[in-house]
Enzyme design. Structure first.
Site, mmCIF file in Angstrom:
data_model
loop_
_atom_site.group_PDB
_atom_site.id
_atom_site.type_symbol
_atom_site.label_atom_id
_atom_site.label_comp_id
_atom_site.label_asym_id
_atom_site.label_seq_id
_atom_site.Cartn_x
_atom_site.Cartn_y
_atom_site.Cartn_z
ATOM 1 N N LEU A 70 73.536 77.589 32.331
ATOM 2 C CA LEU A 70 74.658 76.658 32.168
ATOM 3 C C LEU A 70 75.131 76.796 30.731
ATOM 4 C CD1 LEU A 70 76.462 74.178 32.811
ATOM 5 C CD2 LEU A 70 74.513 72.734 32.245
ATOM 6 N N GLU A 71 76.430 77.089 30.583
ATOM 7 C CA GLU A 71 77.008 77.182 29.240
ATOM 8 C C GLU A 71 77.662 75.834 28.950
ATOM 9 O OE1 GLU A 71 79.162 81.181 27.409
ATOM 10 O OE2 GLU A 71 79.860 80.429 29.299
ATOM 11 N N ILE A 72 77.179 75.149 27.952
ATOM 12 C CA ILE A 72 77.822 73.881 27.584
ATOM 13 C C ILE A 72 78.774 74.187 26.431
ATOM 14 C CG2 ILE A 72 77.448 71.558 26.679
ATOM 15 C CD1 ILE A 72 74.864 71.491 28.222
#
Ligand code: NAI
Length: 716
Positions: free
Chosen positions: A468-470
């Site tokens: 997951l890229e925040i």
């Protein structure tokens, strides 16, 4: 020679306690005093030798039970730090041969030894259990068995390649050894890996009763009824055929990049043909080789880095997310809902009722699969299903603490959806966009609370992909970032924080890689040759197949945005691709892309009509190494630029993102490990040659030049 002398590490960890019972059964209690889980280490082997082995010849003891005092953990596997510390193959080999010597003493003992397993029995932990005469397991979701060594580039070298096959047979056992697949207790029981099931409470007592019954001849290990295939597989010609076929399959999958699976097959084969002692001896030799080789070192690094990042916290405790709303119940929205139902209520809102019905079905199917695999109980399935609320009304998202939008990739739509949302949710609530590449700051341009608008970029399929890229815009509220990070982690994702710059991190480094494949296509490379070269390099999918999977319309859209953002660097979107997209080529979804996808099970075929969009120069052969180098180096270069610009905070983040999000070869350890292994000065020299040959897009970034000049590595 004792284990401790031979491995010259005298300390014991006090991880074993012996409790003698009046009935003549000894409980061997595993309980590492300083760690939350038990691991196999030299110290533990030393304790086995000192405390457990003498019991085997103690006339006052009738039988033994191995049991863990940890919550939900039997033994998590070998202590990877210990293996990492070995600088010669001989030292790593000795760990295996000493371990095997002790485990064989257990296995050969006339006194029954029962493994009473509650919680994870992984790697060496499973091998310890396999050396026992009887395995009793708690029928509980926390109890899992896995010969997981292969996932970190190692092989089971504590007898796993021998004893697991003895219990399960070749057909069921090989996939377990070769994939590290996790088995729940019930599945393990059905396969013959486990002899008895019980409840977690009182497992030591049940184990002690089993040990006594075994000692007194009142209990035998279960004689499992073997399916016909398993019986056939024991016949030498059939056995040899199975091994040969598996070897071929393994070679096709690993493409020479991962040595452990082939070694596992060797050990199994040697054991079956020459006997267990020969198989065990081979395990030790191979462990020495792989444990000190680069592939396992990189995979162990990856494993540890993931664990580290999964526990990453920011300086503040975020507000809890009591309720999640997902906007858009399509492909990505349904996936995001699926991975969130274990955490609390989820409202999915979509304007299309048919999509909502599809979303419900997707969630239902996913839960049924988990139930079948034993990773959730019926009760958990029912609870999760009851938490899903589907709605086409905007007001139903009121009260959400976190909104994740996954509507179409359209800036104006995303802005509209955000504006509508802000009317309904509290000012403290966080709004996250799952956009592939639209700048978050633009989505939030007219927001009332832009500081609480972030990106949460999931990868497809959401349920399977670990990253997951925040995406954190400048001026973001740290509370909001902390909330998104914690929520992503609770979903089981490895979350990395990246800056809100065009393409974030993963889409940005993927773009030049894909673009180079298209340039090579226009120079005459064949579609299938490009894919084969990059799969040989270690990517799970080739660039052309990936373009088809993502969708050419989507890629065209993203590449126009990135070309605008990086115009000053001379970045251009591929005209060939744009024309293809305009001509209605969408890739896999409309069966019209770089490949044609026959209905049913046929193999995909290169779509020759595509060459007309790339100059139609006539196809020719390219050296595999040229394709690999040009594509990989552009991705690596872009990763260095991202580090220099602060899009990512460290090489670790960059390596994790590329491996987990894009499939950059895990055995290489990611772009920055790749650079270090190939030495920055040599890479710079190669890039300079490519600048001459292919153009300025290969210009090495300043940061890379500096590293090369100073003889620095990214991981010092
Ligand atoms: P999709 O087309 O499957 O789903 C989009 C859904 O949004 C549709 O069901 C549509 O009915 C719904 N929608 C449209 N307007 C709406 C509104 N006003 N309110 C509520 N729902 C509305 O698209 P997909 O593939 O799920 O993509 C969604 C987002 O995720 C896009 O921004 C895309 O770029 C991004 N993304 C997609 C990935 C992929 O591989 N498909 C990967 C990562 C991000």
């Amino acid at each position: 020679m004792s284990t401790q002398e031979s491995l010259s590490m005298g300390e014991t960890s006090n991880s074993l306690r012996i409790q003698r019972r009046d009935d003549g059964i000894a409980l061997v209690i595993l309980d590492h005093p300083a760690k939350p889980v038990n691991t196999i280490s030299i110290a533990l082997l030393g304790e086995v030798e000192q405390k457990l082995v003498p019991l085997l010849s103690d006339p006052g003891i009738k039988g033994l039970v191995m049991v863990s005092a940890k919550a939900d953990n039997f033994i998590a596997g070998a202590d990877l730090d210990v293996l990492e510390g070995y600088d010669t193959p001989e030292k790593a080999s000795r760990l295996s041969s000493e371990g095997n010597r002790l485990l064989s003493m257990l296995a050969d003992s006339p006194k029954p030894v029962v493994a009473a397993v509650h919680g994870a029995a992984m790697g060496g932990g499973l091998e310890m259990a396999l050396a026992c005469h009887y395995i009793l397991a708690s029928d509980h979701p926390a109890t899992v068995f896995s010969q997981a060594e292969v996932m970190v580039g190692l092989l089971p070298a504590g007898g796993g390649t021998q004893r697991l096959i003895q219990r399960t047979g070749l057909i069921k056992g090989l996939p377990l050894l070769l994939t590290g697949k996790r088995l729940q207790a019930r599945r393990a029981y059905r396969l013959g890996l486990v002899d008895g099931l019980t409840t977690p409470g009182g497992i030591a007592e049940t184990g002690a009763r089993a040990a006594l019954a075994l000692a007194e001849g009142r209990l035998q290990r279960r004689a499992r009824k073997k399916p016909l295939m398993e019986k056939l597989a024991a016949l030498p010609p059939v056995r040899d055929l199975i091994l040969k076929k598996t070897r071929k399959k393994v070679a096709a999958q690993t493409r020479g990049n991962y040595p452990a699976p082939g070694m596992i097959l060797d050990c199994v084969e040697i054991g079956l043909k020459k006997g267990m002692a020969a198989g065990l001896a081979q395990e030790a030799v191979y462990l020495g080789e792989v444990a000190t080789g680069p592939v396992s070192r990189n995979l162990v690094w990856l494993f540890k880095a993931m664990n580290q990042v999964k526990k990453q916290t920011l300086d503040m405790e975020p507000r809890p997310v009591e309720r999640l709303a997902v906007l858009g119940g399509g492909f990505m929205g349904a996936g995001i809902a699926s991975v969130s139902l274990g955490l609390g209520p989820v409202t999915v809102r979509d304007i299309d009722p048919a999509v909502l019905a599809g979303c419900a079905k997707e969630v239902d199917t996913g839960l049924a699969k988990q139930l079948k695999a034993g990773s959730i109980t019926k009760l958990q399935r029912d609870r999760r299903l009851s938490r899903l609320q589907l709605s086409s009304k905007p007001e139903d998202i009121a009260g959400a603490d976190l909104v994740i939008e996954a509507v179409f990739e359209d800036l104006a739509l995303k802005q509209r959806v955000l504006a509508e949302c802000e009317e309904l949710i509290s000012p403290e609530a966080v709004f996250a966009s799952n956009t592939s590449a639209l700048p978050i700051a633009q989505i939030a341009a007219q927001a009332k609370h832009p500081q609480r608008v972030l990106g949460m970029h999931y990868f497809s399929p959401v349920v399977k992909m670990p990253l997951l890229e925040i995406v954190v815009p400048d001026g973001a509220d740290p509370q909001a970032v902390a909330l998104a990070l914690k929520f992503g982690q609770r979903q089981g994702k490895t979350a990395i924080l990246v800056k809100d710059r065009p393409g974030f991190y993963t889409s940005r480094i993927l773009a030049p890689y894909l673009n180079e494949a298209l340039i090579l296509l226009s120079e005459g490379a064949r579609i299938e040759a490009l894919d084969k070269a990059m799969k040989d390099f270690g990517f799970p999918v080739g660039p052309m197949a990936l373009l088809d999977e993502v969708g050419l319309d989507v890629v065209a859209h993203v590449s126009i945005g990135l070309a605008q953002a990086f115009a000053s660097r001379g970045v251009e979107a591929s005209q060939g691709l744009l024309t293809m997209a305009e001509a209605g080529y969408q890739g896999r979804k409309n069966n019209k892309g770089f490949y044609r996808y026959p209905n049913g099970k046929g193999k995909k075929q290169p779509n020759l009509s595509v060459y007309q969009f790339f100059g139609g120069v006539g196809q020719k052969d390219f050296a595999v190494s040229e394709i690999q180098e040009r594509l990989a180096l552009l991705m690596v270069n872009e990763a260095v630029l991202c580090l220099a610009e602060g899009v990512i905070d460290s090489p670790l983040t960059g390596d994790l993102g590329a491996i987990l999000g894009l499939g950059f070869p895990p055995f290489s350890g990611g772009p920055f490990h790749y650079l270090d292994a190939n030495q920055p000065d040599k890479v710079v020299a190669r890039l300079e040659q490519l600048v001459q040959k292919c153009g300025p897009r290969f210009e090495p970034p300043d940061l890379l030049r500096e590293q090369a000049k100073g003889n620095h590595l990214f991981y010092e």
